[in-house]
Scaffold this motif. Structure first.
Motif, PDB file in Angstrom:
ATOM      1  N   ILE A   1       4.834  -1.647   2.759  1.00 40.39           N
ATOM      2  CA  ILE A   1       3.790  -0.623   2.869  1.00 40.39           C
ATOM      3  C   ILE A   1       4.250   0.623   2.124  1.00 40.39           C
ATOM      4  CG2 ILE A   1       2.733   1.007   4.502  1.00 40.39           C
ATOM      5  CD1 ILE A   1       1.431  -1.535   4.913  1.00 40.39           C
TER       6      ILE A   1
ATOM      7  N   ASP B   1       3.861   0.145  14.562  1.00 42.96           N
ATOM      8  CA  ASP B   1       4.247   0.489  13.170  1.00 42.96           C
ATOM      9  C   ASP B   1       3.038   1.086  12.450  1.00 42.96           C
ATOM     10  OD1 ASP B   1       6.681  -0.648  13.647  1.00 42.96           O
ATOM     11  OD2 ASP B   1       6.515  -2.234  12.144  1.00 42.96           O
ATOM     12  N   LEU B   2       1.877   0.452  12.673  1.00 41.77           N
ATOM     13  CA  LEU B   2       0.657   0.930  11.998  1.00 41.77           C
ATOM     14  C   LEU B   2       0.244   2.296  12.539  1.00 41.77           C
ATOM     15  CD1 LEU B   2      -1.411  -2.401  11.897  1.00 41.77           C
ATOM     16  CD2 LEU B   2      -0.075  -1.374  10.066  1.00 41.77           C
TER      17      LEU B   2
ATOM     18  N   ASP C   1       2.477   4.895  10.885  1.00 43.16           N
ATOM     19  CA  ASP C   1       2.168   5.231   9.488  1.00 43.16           C
ATOM     20  C   ASP C   1       0.794   5.891   9.361  1.00 43.16           C
ATOM     21  OD1 ASP C   1       4.610   4.461   8.509  1.00 43.16           O
ATOM     22  OD2 ASP C   1       4.021   2.361   8.316  1.00 43.16           O
ATOM     23  N   ALA C   2      -0.138   5.523  10.244  1.00 39.49           N
ATOM     24  CA  ALA C   2      -1.448   6.187  10.225  1.00 39.49           C
ATOM     25  C   ALA C   2      -1.286   7.663  10.614  1.00 39.49           C
ATOM     26  CB  ALA C   2      -2.402   5.482  11.183  1.00 39.49           C
TER      27      ALA C   2
ATOM     28  N   HIS D   1      10.537   1.330  12.225  1.00 37.92           N
ATOM     29  CA  HIS D   1       9.790   2.345  12.973  1.00 37.92           C
ATOM     30  C   HIS D   1      10.194   2.326  14.450  1.00 37.92           C
ATOM     31  CE1 HIS D   1       7.481   1.087   9.506  1.00 37.92           C
ATOM     32  NE2 HIS D   1       6.612   2.051   9.643  1.00 37.92           N
TER      33      HIS D   1
ATOM     34  N   GLU E   1      -0.263  -1.825   0.136  1.00 38.42           N
ATOM     35  CA  GLU E   1       0.849  -2.762   0.001  1.00 38.42           C
ATOM     36  C   GLU E   1       1.379  -2.638  -1.419  1.00 38.42           C
ATOM     37  OE1 GLU E   1      -0.047  -7.001  -0.155  1.00 38.42           O
ATOM     38  OE2 GLU E   1       1.139  -7.196   1.661  1.00 38.42           O
TER      39      GLU E   1
ATOM     40  N   ARG F   1       4.089  -4.482  15.676  1.00 43.10           N
ATOM     41  CA  ARG F   1       3.307  -4.278  14.442  1.00 43.10           C
ATOM     42  C   ARG F   1       2.237  -3.212  14.638  1.00 43.10           C
ATOM     43  NH1 ARG F   1       2.780 -10.308  11.810  1.00 43.10           N
ATOM     44  NH2 ARG F   1       5.021 -10.601  11.636  1.00 43.10           N
ATOM     45  N   LEU F   2       1.601  -3.258  15.796  1.00 46.56           N
ATOM     46  CA  LEU F   2       0.555  -2.280  16.076  1.00 46.56           C
ATOM     47  C   LEU F   2       1.119  -0.859  16.036  1.00 46.56           C
ATOM     48  CD1 LEU F   2      -2.345  -1.646  17.063  1.00 46.56           C
ATOM     49  CD2 LEU F   2      -1.510  -1.960  19.387  1.00 46.56           C
TER      50      LEU F   2
END
Ligand SMILES: C[S@@+](CC[C@H](N)C(=O)[O-])C[C@H]1O[C@@H](n2cnc3c(N)ncnc32)[C@H](O)[C@@H]1O
Length: 397
Positions: free
Chosen positions: A359, A326-327, A330-331, A297, A348, A323-324
């Motif tokens: 994911i 990336d989330l 995807d959100a 990402h 997952e 990581r944050l």
């Protein structure tokens, strides 16, 4: 054969209760207006200390519960499972495979195939895999030895294939039960597109499973920028003698498509914004089901200059920031798909111990637009000061 539902339930119960000839049963798919507690229930005859009994495995996603019941309790347990509202029931006995699909009009379509099978009664049988270890595909790609044994070094790959096929099966069974996807036939196979297919080994596994386990006619097209992958895949198609599977070189964004809309779009580990290209392509081509496993990402990461103050504690650490965001990426993707009439969930799909790319974003076109989704996307995008690639792709057209 068409039956009313109670007659079909009676036939299923009878076959399961004949414990001396019963092998296994599977209940899956969801009838409209029902909400089974488990996505899938498997029954099989087992032997414990010389006594016949029944093992029940209840599954939802990766959650699995296994229990054993005594013969005397089997009929009552089967009744409990039947009242949950499953649309697909398969009962295998030592002489036949009895299959039933219950339609939205509550008609039971029953098909019986004569086939001799032995009971496999051992109690602690290793987990039933989706593909047999001696499947020609597994041998051809070197996951299994020529003798049909999974190589110790390929156990992770085999598990990944298994996890993917379970997700695929439960997604398709549900979509067929709710009428979002048609039951595949020779004249109307499932049309599947794999965007950014690479070596496509999950898609080859899917073809093998559809053909040999479910007897589903499928028509698969894979697209990748890399000529060498496309060539390799087409060679494998030829070597395995597969019909209706082909690979072409091309860019996802401009991939050509003719005829009816695709039923399923796969985008597995397509790098960075190639996932957005694939999601946008699926929306533009009215695909019914999208299974995307995003990776790499960079898009949102590269757009964030300063974090909202409340998030500083996370974004000051490189790994947490990555990581944050990336989330967040995807959100946003899931929210955008919801705003376009896709019921979307994120989960997952293979254990994190096998691959960090675990994911999956699953979107099923129901046509019902989540009216809050666009606002939620706008609020999150504004908070981080980003314009996600998927929004750009969809707004371009
Ligand atoms: C990490 S590999 C994943 C391959 C495969 N889907 C899998 O899960 O094993 C990503 C693939 O996407 C392809 N790809 C990346 N961007 C693409 C694009 N815009 N159009 C077509 N293919 C693309 C790459 O060539 C590569 O083969």
């Amino acid at each position: 054969m068409r039956l009313d539902v109670s007659a079909a339930h009676h036939e299923a119960t009878q076959r399961i209760s004949e414990i001396g000839t019963f092998v296994s049963a599977v209940f899956s798919g969801r009838l409209s207006n029902t909400n089974p507690q488990w996505e899938r229930v498997d029954l099989r005859a087992i032997e414990i200390q010389g006594e016949l009994a029944m093992q029940i495995v209840r599954r939802t996603g990766k959650e699995t519960h296994t229990s054993n019941i005594a013969i005397d309790d089997v009929t009552a347990e089967v009744q409990r499972v039947l009242t949950q509202g499953y649309s697909n029931i398969t009962v295998t006995t030592t002489s036949e495979i009895w299959q039933c699909r219950i339609t939205r009009r509550r008609e039971a379509l029953v098909h019986v195939e004569a086939k001799t099978q032995a009971q496999r009664l051992e109690h602690n049988r290793t987990k039933q895999r989706m593909l047999m270890a001696d499947d020609p595909f597994l041998k051809a790609v070197g996951i299994a030895t020529p003798a049909g044994e999974i190589k110790p070094s390929k156990q992770d790959k085999f598990r990944q294939v298994d996890d993917f096929l379970r997700v695929f099966e439960s997604t398709l069974d549900k979509a067929m039960a709710s009428g979002h996807v048609h039951s595949p036939t020779k004249d109307k196979p499932l049309r599947i597109v794999d965007l950014g297919c690479g070596h496509a080994y999950l898609t080859f596994a899917l073809q093998a499973w559809a053909q040999r386990v479910r007897d589903w006619p499928v028509d698969i097209v894979g697209i990748d920028l890399r000529e060498s992958s496309v060539q390799r895949n087409n060679d494998l198609v030829r070597d395995l003698g597969i019909e209706s599977m082909s690979f072409t070189t091309g860019d996802i964004a401009s991939a050509q498509w003719s005829g009816e809309n695709p039923d399923v779009v796969l985008a597995l580990h397509a790098c960075d914004t190639a996932t957005d290209d694939a999601l946008a392509w699926a929306v533009h081509h009215n695909a019914v089901i999208v299974l995307a496993a995003p990776c790499c990402h960079h898009d949102v990461q590269s757009q964030v200059n300063a974090a909202p103050q409340a998030w500083n504690l996370l974004t000051r650490h490189g790994i947490l920031r990555e990581r944050l965001l990336d989330l967040v990426t995807d959100a946003l993707r899931a929210g955008i798909m919801r705003s376009r009439g896709y019921r979307t969930d994120v989960f997952e799909f293979v254990g994190g111990e096998h691959t960090p790319r675990n994911i999956m974003l699953r979107a099923v076109k129901t046509g019902l637009v989540d009216k809050d989704a666009q606002t939620e996307v706008d609020v999150l995008a504004e908070l981080w000061g980003v314009n996600p690639a998927l929004a750009k792709r969809l707004n371009e057209n």
